[in-house]
Motif scaffolding. Structure first.
Motif, PDB file in Angstrom:
ATOM      1  N   UNK A  26      43.445 -39.841 -19.005  1.00 57.02           N
ATOM      2  CA  UNK A  26      42.325 -39.541 -18.120  1.00 57.02           C
ATOM      3  C   UNK A  26      42.114 -38.027 -18.092  1.00 57.02           C
ATOM      4  N   UNK A  27      40.859 -37.630 -17.911  1.00 51.42           N
ATOM      5  CA  UNK A  27      40.512 -36.217 -17.800  1.00 51.42           C
ATOM      6  C   UNK A  27      39.684 -36.014 -16.548  1.00 51.42           C
ATOM      7  N   UNK A  28      39.933 -34.903 -15.868  1.00 53.27           N
ATOM      8  CA  UNK A  28      39.179 -34.603 -14.659  1.00 53.27           C
ATOM      9  C   UNK A  28      39.482 -35.560 -13.519  1.00 53.27           C
ATOM     10  N   UNK A  29      40.690 -36.122 -13.504  1.00 55.64           N
ATOM     11  CA  UNK A  29      41.067 -37.089 -12.477  1.00 55.64           C
ATOM     12  C   UNK A  29      41.448 -36.333 -11.197  1.00 55.64           C
ATOM     13  N   UNK A  30      41.016 -36.807 -10.021  1.00 60.25           N
ATOM     14  CA  UNK A  30      41.349 -36.122  -8.770  1.00 60.25           C
ATOM     15  C   UNK A  30      42.866 -36.101  -8.519  1.00 60.25           C
ATOM     16  N   UNK A  31      43.434 -34.917  -8.429  1.00 58.70           N
ATOM     17  CA  UNK A  31      44.884 -34.776  -8.261  1.00 58.70           C
ATOM     18  C   UNK A  31      45.383 -35.492  -7.000  1.00 58.70           C
ATOM     19  N   UNK A  32      44.596 -35.492  -5.957  1.00 55.69           N
ATOM     20  CA  UNK A  32      45.006 -36.117  -4.699  1.00 55.69           C
ATOM     21  C   UNK A  32      45.170 -37.631  -4.832  1.00 55.69           C
ATOM     22  N   UNK A  33      44.602 -38.223  -5.882  1.00 53.95           N
ATOM     23  CA  UNK A  33      44.671 -39.671  -6.046  1.00 53.95           C
ATOM     24  C   UNK A  33      45.620 -40.095  -7.175  1.00 53.95           C
ATOM     25  N   UNK A  34      46.530 -39.201  -7.573  1.00 52.28           N
ATOM     26  CA  UNK A  34      47.474 -39.554  -8.635  1.00 52.28           C
ATOM     27  C   UNK A  34      48.336 -40.773  -8.310  1.00 52.28           C
ATOM     28  N   UNK A  35      48.856 -40.929  -7.083  1.00 52.29           N
ATOM     29  CA  UNK A  35      49.649 -42.144  -6.816  1.00 52.29           C
ATOM     30  C   UNK A  35      48.876 -43.429  -7.116  1.00 52.29           C
ATOM     31  N   UNK A  36      47.585 -43.453  -6.812  1.00 53.72           N
ATOM     32  CA  UNK A  36      46.758 -44.637  -7.082  1.00 53.72           C
ATOM     33  C   UNK A  36      46.665 -44.873  -8.593  1.00 53.72           C
ATOM     34  N   UNK A  37      46.515 -43.794  -9.365  1.00 56.31           N
ATOM     35  CA  UNK A  37      46.456 -43.930 -10.825  1.00 56.31           C
ATOM     36  C   UNK A  37      47.775 -44.470 -11.367  1.00 56.31           C
ATOM     37  N   UNK A  38      48.888 -43.876 -10.945  1.00 59.19           N
ATOM     38  CA  UNK A  38      50.192 -44.318 -11.439  1.00 59.19           C
ATOM     39  C   UNK A  38      50.422 -45.795 -11.120  1.00 59.19           C
ATOM     40  N   UNK A  39      50.164 -46.192  -9.872  1.00 57.92           N
ATOM     41  CA  UNK A  39      50.348 -47.596  -9.489  1.00 57.92           C
ATOM     42  C   UNK A  39      49.443 -48.507 -10.307  1.00 57.92           C
ATOM     43  N   UNK A  40      48.171 -48.106 -10.472  1.00 59.03           N
ATOM     44  CA  UNK A  40      47.218 -48.921 -11.221  1.00 59.03           C
ATOM     45  C   UNK A  40      47.607 -49.084 -12.678  1.00 59.03           C
ATOM     46  N   UNK A  41      48.074 -48.000 -13.299  1.00 61.26           N
ATOM     47  CA  UNK A  41      48.467 -48.073 -14.713  1.00 61.26           C
ATOM     48  C   UNK A  41      49.753 -48.861 -14.881  1.00 61.26           C
ATOM     49  N   UNK A  42      50.803 -48.496 -14.145  1.00 57.44           N
ATOM     50  CA  UNK A  42      52.107 -49.107 -14.397  1.00 57.44           C
ATOM     51  C   UNK A  42      52.148 -50.593 -14.058  1.00 57.44           C
ATOM     52  N   UNK A  43      51.427 -51.037 -13.024  1.00 58.95           N
ATOM     53  CA  UNK A  43      51.444 -52.471 -12.707  1.00 58.95           C
ATOM     54  C   UNK A  43      50.733 -53.292 -13.778  1.00 58.95           C
ATOM     55  N   UNK A  93      39.942 -48.834 -12.438  1.00 58.79           N
ATOM     56  CA  UNK A  93      40.483 -48.422 -11.152  1.00 58.79           C
ATOM     57  C   UNK A  93      39.325 -47.846 -10.345  1.00 58.79           C
ATOM     58  N   UNK A  94      39.152 -48.316  -9.119  1.00 59.97           N
ATOM     59  CA  UNK A  94      38.077 -47.792  -8.285  1.00 59.97           C
ATOM     60  C   UNK A  94      38.638 -46.697  -7.387  1.00 59.97           C
TER      61      UNK A  94
END
Length: 176
Positions: A26-43, A93-94
């Protein structure tokens, strides 16, 4: 950690082989929402790779291609036993803003060569300070860090664990 484990204040320099990975970039992803990205990807990534016949070959990681600010450019994934053929659609991911981020797994790699490494023991909220200490120790020691840099989540988190027992290994490519 044992005395032999490098720390952010006293990193180690190693020669490492390149590792094949399966990642979502991902590029330009909001840093404050990294936990949501990690959870969404790894699950989604682990079962999807299993269906594609690709097996994990190490713990999960995040590889950053630039210094994070309000947004980050990164790859979130895992080392795998062989190259993933093509891509694997993991859905989307929304974000809180309503924006949909497509999650597509593809082959990449963790860099090989001359690498600096250190281990951070403790919660993820201490990673910013650990990175700062790590990078300062390298610069002070005359070994300027480069890009990319990445963290490997050695301890798999769980809801009931003590964050003090988490281990995250820090890595950076070195200049020159």
């Amino acid at each position: 950690m044992s005395d032999a484990t490098p720390t952010p204040a006293a990193p180690a320099i190693v020669d490492a082989p390149e590792q094949v990975t399966a990642v979502v970039r991902v590029e330009g992803y909001p840093a404050a929402q990294l936990p949501q990205l990690f959870d969404g990807v790894f699950t989604r990534l682990f079962p999807a790779l299993g269906q594609a016949g690709v097996q994990p070959a190490g713990p999960a990681h995040a590889l950053y291609t630039r210094v994070p600010g309000e947004t980050v450019d990164l790859e979130v994934g895992i080392p795998v036993d062989h190259v993933l053929e093509g891509t694997v659609d993991l859905g989307s991911l929304q974000l809180e803003t309503g924006e949909e981020i497509p999650l597509v797994a593809r082959t990449s790699s963790l860099p090989g060569g001359r690498i600096a490494t250190a281990a951070h023991l403790g919660g993820y909220d201490g990673l910013g300070q650990a990175w700062q200490t790590f990078m300062e120790a390298l610069a002070t020691g005359g070994t300027p860090p480069g890009t990319p840099f990445w963290e490997v989540y050695v301890t798999e988190p769980s809801p009931d664990m003590d964050p003090a027992t988490l281990r995250t290994d820090l890595f950076t490519a070195l200049q020159g």
